[in-house]
Scaffold this motif. Structure first.
Motif, PDB file in Angstrom:
ATOM      1  N   TRP A   8      33.474   9.406  22.622  1.00  8.68           N
ATOM      2  CA  TRP A   8      33.438  10.847  22.415  1.00  8.68           C
ATOM      3  C   TRP A   8      33.025  11.178  20.984  1.00  8.68           C
ATOM      4  CZ3 TRP A   8      32.788  14.329  25.874  1.00  8.68           C
ATOM      5  CH2 TRP A   8      33.282  14.155  27.173  1.00  8.68           C
ATOM      6  N   ALA A   9      33.481  10.387  20.022  1.00 12.35           N
ATOM      7  CA  ALA A   9      33.104  10.611  18.621  1.00 12.35           C
ATOM      8  C   ALA A   9      31.599  10.395  18.435  1.00 12.35           C
ATOM      9  CB  ALA A   9      33.902   9.690  17.705  1.00 12.35           C
ATOM     10  N   ILE A  10      31.061   9.376  19.085  1.00 17.88           N
ATOM     11  CA  ILE A  10      29.609   9.129  19.032  1.00 17.88           C
ATOM     12  C   ILE A  10      28.851  10.313  19.631  1.00 17.88           C
ATOM     13  CG2 ILE A  10      27.740   7.697  19.963  1.00 17.88           C
ATOM     14  CD1 ILE A  10      29.739   5.298  19.744  1.00 17.88           C
ATOM     15  N   LEU A  11      29.298  10.781  20.790  1.00 12.95           N
ATOM     16  CA  LEU A  11      28.640  11.924  21.431  1.00 12.95           C
ATOM     17  C   LEU A  11      28.703  13.176  20.561  1.00 12.95           C
ATOM     18  CD1 LEU A  11      29.627  11.650  25.195  1.00 12.95           C
ATOM     19  CD2 LEU A  11      27.404  11.223  24.141  1.00 12.95           C
ATOM     20  N   GLU A  12      29.829  13.367  19.907  1.00 15.11           N
ATOM     21  CA  GLU A  12      29.953  14.540  19.038  1.00 15.11           C
ATOM     22  C   GLU A  12      28.928  14.482  17.903  1.00 15.11           C
ATOM     23  OE1 GLU A  12      33.331  17.073  16.596  1.00 15.11           O
ATOM     24  OE2 GLU A  12      33.901  15.218  17.611  1.00 15.11           O
ATOM     25  N   GLU A  13      28.752  13.322  17.306  1.00 20.57           N
ATOM     26  CA  GLU A  13      27.768  13.172  16.226  1.00 20.57           C
ATOM     27  C   GLU A  13      26.346  13.359  16.755  1.00 20.57           C
ATOM     28  OE1 GLU A  13      28.462  13.033  13.004  1.00 20.57           O
ATOM     29  OE2 GLU A  13      30.571  13.171  13.583  1.00 20.57           O
ATOM     30  N   LEU A  14      26.044  12.805  17.915  1.00 19.62           N
ATOM     31  CA  LEU A  14      24.699  12.940  18.486  1.00 19.62           C
ATOM     32  C   LEU A  14      24.397  14.374  18.895  1.00 19.62           C
ATOM     33  CD1 LEU A  14      24.432   9.680  20.623  1.00 19.62           C
ATOM     34  CD2 LEU A  14      23.151  10.235  18.528  1.00 19.62           C
ATOM     35  N   GLN A  15      25.425  15.108  19.336  1.00 19.07           N
ATOM     36  CA  GLN A  15      25.209  16.507  19.693  1.00 19.07           C
ATOM     37  C   GLN A  15      24.949  17.363  18.458  1.00 19.07           C
ATOM     38  OE1 GLN A  15      27.614  17.981  23.358  1.00 19.07           O
ATOM     39  NE2 GLN A  15      28.840  16.384  22.393  1.00 19.07           N
ATOM     40  N   LYS A  16      25.496  16.990  17.320  1.00 20.46           N
ATOM     41  CA  LYS A  16      25.214  17.698  16.068  1.00 20.46           C
ATOM     42  C   LYS A  16      23.794  17.426  15.602  1.00 20.46           C
ATOM     43  CE  LYS A  16      29.915  17.321  14.268  1.00 20.46           C
ATOM     44  NZ  LYS A  16      30.728  16.603  13.265  1.00 20.46           N
ATOM     45  N   ASN A  17      23.372  16.147  15.726  1.00 23.17           N
ATOM     46  CA  ASN A  17      22.051  15.737  15.261  1.00 23.17           C
ATOM     47  C   ASN A  17      21.646  14.472  16.010  1.00 23.17           C
ATOM     48  OD1 ASN A  17      19.723  14.938  13.969  1.00 23.17           O
ATOM     49  ND2 ASN A  17      20.680  14.658  11.963  1.00 23.17           N
ATOM     50  N   GLY A  26      28.284   5.045  12.625  1.00 25.33           N
ATOM     51  CA  GLY A  26      29.267   3.985  12.426  1.00 25.33           C
ATOM     52  C   GLY A  26      30.144   4.216  11.207  1.00 25.33           C
ATOM     53  N   ARG A  27      29.534   4.673  10.096  1.00 29.00           N
ATOM     54  CA  ARG A  27      30.316   4.963   8.882  1.00 29.00           C
ATOM     55  C   ARG A  27      31.340   6.064   9.139  1.00 29.00           C
ATOM     56  NH1 ARG A  27      25.562   3.742   6.257  1.00 29.00           N
ATOM     57  NH2 ARG A  27      24.731   5.861   6.264  1.00 29.00           N
ATOM     58  N   LYS A  28      30.954   7.064   9.916  1.00 27.15           N
ATOM     59  CA  LYS A  28      31.852   8.193  10.160  1.00 27.15           C
ATOM     60  C   LYS A  28      33.003   7.849  11.094  1.00 27.15           C
ATOM     61  CE  LYS A  28      28.651  11.954   9.243  1.00 27.15           C
ATOM     62  NZ  LYS A  28      27.977  13.145   9.792  1.00 27.15           N
ATOM     63  N   ILE A  29      32.765   6.948  12.052  1.00 26.23           N
ATOM     64  CA  ILE A  29      33.813   6.688  13.059  1.00 26.23           C
ATOM     65  C   ILE A  29      34.429   5.295  12.960  1.00 26.23           C
ATOM     66  CG2 ILE A  29      32.755   8.360  14.629  1.00 26.23           C
ATOM     67  CD1 ILE A  29      31.868   5.977  16.359  1.00 26.23           C
ATOM     68  N   GLY A  30      33.930   4.482  12.021  1.00 26.48           N
ATOM     69  CA  GLY A  30      34.551   3.181  11.799  1.00 26.48           C
ATOM     70  C   GLY A  30      34.051   2.065  12.694  1.00 26.48           C
ATOM     71  N   LEU A  31      32.774   2.078  13.050  1.00 25.10           N
ATOM     72  CA  LEU A  31      32.163   1.006  13.843  1.00 25.10           C
ATOM     73  C   LEU A  31      30.926   0.481  13.114  1.00 25.10           C
ATOM     74  CD1 LEU A  31      32.150   2.354  17.527  1.00 25.10           C
ATOM     75  CD2 LEU A  31      33.619   0.577  16.579  1.00 25.10           C
ATOM     76  N   PRO A  34      25.450  -2.031  15.130  1.00 25.17           N
ATOM     77  CA  PRO A  34      25.197  -2.626  16.447  1.00 25.17           C
ATOM     78  C   PRO A  34      26.203  -2.189  17.517  1.00 25.17           C
ATOM     79  CG  PRO A  34      24.996  -4.294  14.734  1.00 25.17           C
ATOM     80  CD  PRO A  34      25.562  -3.068  14.088  1.00 25.17           C
ATOM     81  N   ALA A  35      27.453  -1.982  17.117  1.00 21.52           N
ATOM     82  CA  ALA A  35      28.466  -1.537  18.086  1.00 21.52           C
ATOM     83  C   ALA A  35      28.157  -0.122  18.573  1.00 21.52           C
ATOM     84  CB  ALA A  35      29.857  -1.607  17.467  1.00 21.52           C
ATOM     85  N   VAL A  36      27.727   0.742  17.650  1.00 20.61           N
ATOM     86  CA  VAL A  36      27.348   2.099  18.035  1.00 20.61           C
ATOM     87  C   VAL A  36      26.138   2.061  18.965  1.00 20.61           C
ATOM     88  CG1 VAL A  36      26.445   4.320  17.198  1.00 20.61           C
ATOM     89  CG2 VAL A  36      28.298   3.179  15.955  1.00 20.61           C
ATOM     90  N   ALA A  37      25.132   1.256  18.596  1.00 24.02           N
ATOM     91  CA  ALA A  37      23.916   1.145  19.422  1.00 24.02           C
ATOM     92  C   ALA A  37      24.257   0.675  20.834  1.00 24.02           C
ATOM     93  CB  ALA A  37      22.930   0.187  18.763  1.00 24.02           C
ATOM     94  N   GLU A  38      25.152  -0.290  20.952  1.00 26.08           N
ATOM     95  CA  GLU A  38      25.539  -0.808  22.270  1.00 26.08           C
ATOM     96  C   GLU A  38      26.251   0.270  23.090  1.00 26.08           C
ATOM     97  OE1 GLU A  38      26.135  -3.413  25.487  1.00 26.08           O
ATOM     98  OE2 GLU A  38      24.721  -3.418  23.816  1.00 26.08           O
ATOM     99  N   ARG A  39      27.138   1.018  22.469  1.00 26.75           N
ATOM    100  CA  ARG A  39      27.840   2.086  23.184  1.00 26.75           C
ATOM    101  C   ARG A  39      26.860   3.185  23.626  1.00 26.75           C
ATOM    102  NH1 ARG A  39      33.568   2.968  22.544  1.00 26.75           N
ATOM    103  NH2 ARG A  39      34.573   1.069  21.802  1.00 26.75           N
TER     104      ARG A  39
END
Length: 147
Positions: A8-17, A26-31, A34-39
């Motif tokens: 959900w945190a990833i989606l929130e960031e992608l919806q902003k930009n 990853g810096r914003k949510i602590g991942l 590569p982990a963000v890319a996989e999700r």
């Protein structure tokens, strides 16, 4: 696919930009990046993320007028309208709804003359009701967990 707090945190960031880098997310949510890319890939594969789009300013592009138009289709004209509405370049959103009207549309137009011409085309399908939009109270609200 299970949607945890990180997804959900990833989606929130992608919806902003949608152009934000995976490393920035990853810096914003602590991942890690590569982990963000996989999700993100898994959410794309699952159909949760369908596309990435440009959010443009209709007003700056020359379309000064926005309106909501409802349509109450004449008997036997709804199917014809549903087949044709995609050709109406002014219509940016169109929903089939319950109630007295069958359709609700968000439209962008250059001016009142353009609106009149669109209504003239729409009234062959049914009775219209037009509401001029003055302002947007909630600008592109992101989808959040718990809704």
């Amino acid at each position: 696919m299970y949607m945890d707090k990180l997804n959900w945190a990833i989606l929130e960031e992608l919806q902003k930009n949608a152009r934000v880098s995976f490393s920035e997310i990853g810096r914003k949510i602590g991942l890690t990046s590569p982990a963000v890319a996989e999700r993100v890939r898994k959410m794309e594969d699952a159909g949760i993320i369908n596309s990435y789009k440009v959010n443009l300013s209709h007003q700056k592009a020359g379309y000064q007028l926005k309106a909501i138009i409802t349509l109450r289709a004449f008997t036997g004209r709804l199917k014809a309208f549903l087949e044709t509405v995609k050709e109406f370049k002014e219509v940016v959103n169109c929903y089939r709804i319950t109630g007295n009207e069958n359709i609700i549309m968000e439209v962008v137009l250059r001016d009142q003359v353009h609106l009149e011409k669109l209504i003239d085309r729409l009234i062959t399908y049914g009775e219209t009701r037009t509401h001029i939009i003055l302002s947007n109270v909630i600008e592109d609200a992101p989808i959040r967990p718990g809704l």
